[in-house]
Structures are given as C-alpha cells and as structure tokens.
Design an enzyme around this catalytic site. Structure first.
Site, short mmCIF file in Angstrom:
data_model
loop_
_atom_site.label_atom_id
_atom_site.label_comp_id
_atom_site.label_asym_id
_atom_site.label_seq_id
_atom_site.Cartn_x
_atom_site.Cartn_y
_atom_site.Cartn_z
CE LYS A 1 -9.06 61.08 72.97
NZ LYS A 1 -10.16 61.49 73.52
C1 R5P Z 1 -13.73 62.48 76.59
O1 R5P Z 1 -14.30 62.61 77.20
C2 R5P Z 1 -12.69 61.75 76.12
O2 R5P Z 1 -11.95 61.20 76.24
C3 R5P Z 1 -12.80 59.76 75.91
O3 R5P Z 1 -12.59 58.73 76.15
C4 R5P Z 1 -12.63 60.06 74.05
O4 R5P Z 1 -12.72 61.32 73.39
C5 R5P Z 1 -12.49 58.45 73.25
O5 R5P Z 1 -14.58 58.84 73.06
P1 R5P Z 1 -15.17 58.92 72.05
O6 R5P Z 1 -14.92 57.98 70.58
O7 R5P Z 1 -16.35 58.94 72.19
O8 R5P Z 1 -14.73 59.93 71.39
#
Ligand code: R5P
Length: 293
Positions: free
Chosen positions: A203
């Site tokens: 990610k």
């Molecule tokens: C962060 O706390 C996590 O990895 C989230 O799952 C990730 O950042 C995705 O969430 P967002 O779209 O709110 O950035």
C-alpha cells in the site's frame, strides 16, 4: 467404510484433452503456494484483478477518529460494497459479524499513538491469532526513512516469514512521515524495498507526477491509500488515475467514511476500480445515489 459393492468402472479419462495449467492472475504472484494464492484471490477480484479495500484501522493509533466513532452504525452498511475490510482484531471481534464472507486484512503492527513517535512500532498480533481469525493478509506498517526504519522493516520480514509458513500474505503499508518528501523517487524506493524483502502486495500513496514509474518498478501489486479527506470528485479522480497508471486497487478509508454519503462514495469508488468508470461518470453515480438516499 464406504459401500464397495457393485462399483462402476471408471472410464471418463478424456485422454485427448490435456489438463490445463493456469497462470495466476495477479502480478508477481504466480510462484506462491495454493493457500497464498487463494487468499489473494479473495482480496483481489479474479475477474478484474483489482480490489476495493475499505480501510478502517485508523483507531489503532488515532482512537475514534471522525467517521469511525461507531463502526457498527457507520461502517457495517458499507461492507457489501467492499472486496476487503482492513481493520484491527479488536474491531473485528467486537463488531464484525463472523457470518461475513468478506476477506479480512488484519492490521498486525502497532504499539504507538499519535501522542508519540509513530514509527516506533512492533508486531502487535501473534500469527496464531491471524490464523484463528481466518484472515487473508496481515498488514504491517513500514517507515522507510523514518526514525525506526530498521525495526519496521524487520517487523515486515518477520511477518513474511511467519505468513509464508502458514500461507498468509503480508501487506506492506508504506507510511509517510511528516518530514518525508512524497515524490516518485521516494515511493519507488519504499515500495521496491518492501517487495524485494518479500511483501506480497504494497500500500502506498498516489502522486501526480511519475506514479506509473512506481507501479512499473514494483514487482508485486500496489494499492493506493486515500489519504486525508478531499472533495469526492478529487478522490475519484485520484483513484481513477492510480488505476489507469498501474495500481491494482485502493485501500481507502477517510475519503469513504468521512464522505457526506459514505455508501454512495464507496459504490462510486467501486465503479472506478472494477469498471474503469471515469471520475466524472463515477461522480454522477455518487450524486444519483446521494439524492436517492
Ligand atoms: C492508516 O492508519 C492506515 O494504513 C490506513 O488504512 C490507510 O492510510 C488508508 O486509509 P486512508 O485512505 O484514510 O488514508
């Protein structure tokens, strides 16, 4: 013992039809074992090769952030529109019904809060609990360039080793510290390091300039986080560009659950990811669903 009287002779051998050996649909994953592939195929839709991960794990370092105050009320209605839920074991056990057929990506790193240095994480879930919870992947935060870079990389490689033993993939979550430059060079570095060290998918964040060089130099699938809340059309545009430039899906949280109408937004995101819908068309869908709700 089964009844073996009057057994029928086996005769349908189809000797003229060679058995098919299919490749696996997901980038860089063909040499994985059956269990790993099966779990990845529950995260990534085999028909599109893509995923909409609904990320709701923010509470593990932020507490009840806006939109996640009541996961039972605000998030469970969105689950049908996601391919995967990314969350902590606490929320999974206390709120998500075990009857769900959605795949689960479990946050397994932790140990810090927004009150302290966030990169000082450790592994916070025993692999046995991931097995017990029947998860499809384990997510570990990696802070490339961060104060605790080495420890977080080793957290990830430990989970890759343990997960490989039991057939559970590891998702490397590349974190961006406050002082880190968000450019293609940094994300190429961060994603490639995670892939080289064994992460099964990664990610990261979308960037306007050079994102396609990040996806092309990373040998395993990339999904993009949504990041901080931005207007719906902008979030859909970001998701569209990320997909068209090589991402295999989104791992989106705030831009869905902090949207004015989260159920409409997740369906619009789904259309962009799985149907290549343009941002404008997806935004029309969002507005239609919003007006109906
Ligand atoms: C962060 O706390 C996590 O990895 C989230 O799952 C990730 O950042 C995705 O969430 P967002 O779209 O709110 O950035």
């Amino acid at each position: 013992m089964p009844d073996v009287d009057n057994l029928k002779n086996a005769k349908k051998f189809y000797t003229d039809i060679p058995q098919k050996t299919e490749g696996f649909f997901l980038k860089g994953s063909n040499s994985l074992d059956w269990g790993m592939k099966n779990r990845l195929a529950r995260i990534f839709n085999p028909e599109t090769g893509r995923t909409v991960m609904l990320a709701i794990d923010h509470g593990y370092f932020q507490g009840p952030t806006s939109g996640l105050e009541r996961v039972d009320i605000n998030i469970l209605p969105l689950v049908p529109y996601a391919d995967t839920l990314m969350l902590t074991r606490g929320i999974l056990r206390s709120i998500v019904p075990p009857s769900t057929s959605k795949s689960i990506v479990l946050r397994v790193s932790g140990g810090t809060s927004i009150l302290k240095e966030l990169s000082n994480e450790d592994i916070a879930v025993d692999i046995e609990d991931s097995i017990r919870l029947n998860v499809c992947a384990m997510a570990v935060q990696v802070f490339i360039g961060g104060e605790h870079e080495r420890e977080t990389i080793i957290n990830m490689t430990r989970m890759v080793d343990l997960g490989t033993r039991y057939g559970i993939p590891t998702l490397a979550v590349t974190a961006v510290g406050k002082d880190m430059k968000r450019d293609a060079r940094y994300f190429r570095l961060a994603t490639r390091i995670c892939a080289e060290l064994g992460a099964h998918y990664i990610k990261t964040y979308y960037i306007d300039d050079g994102f396609e060089t990040v996806t092309s130099s990373c040998p395993v699938p990339i999904v993009v986080a949504g990041g901080k809340k931005i207007p719906e059309l902008d979030a859909l545009t970001m998701a569209y560009r990320a997909i068209q430039e090589g991402a295999s899906g989104v791992d989106m949280g705030r831009n869905i659950f902090q949207s004015e109408v989260p159920a409409a937004m997740i369906q619009a995101v789904n259309a962009v990811v799985h149907k290549n819908e343009t941002p404008e068309k997806a935004f029309e869908l969002y507005n239609t669903l919003k007006n109906e709700s």
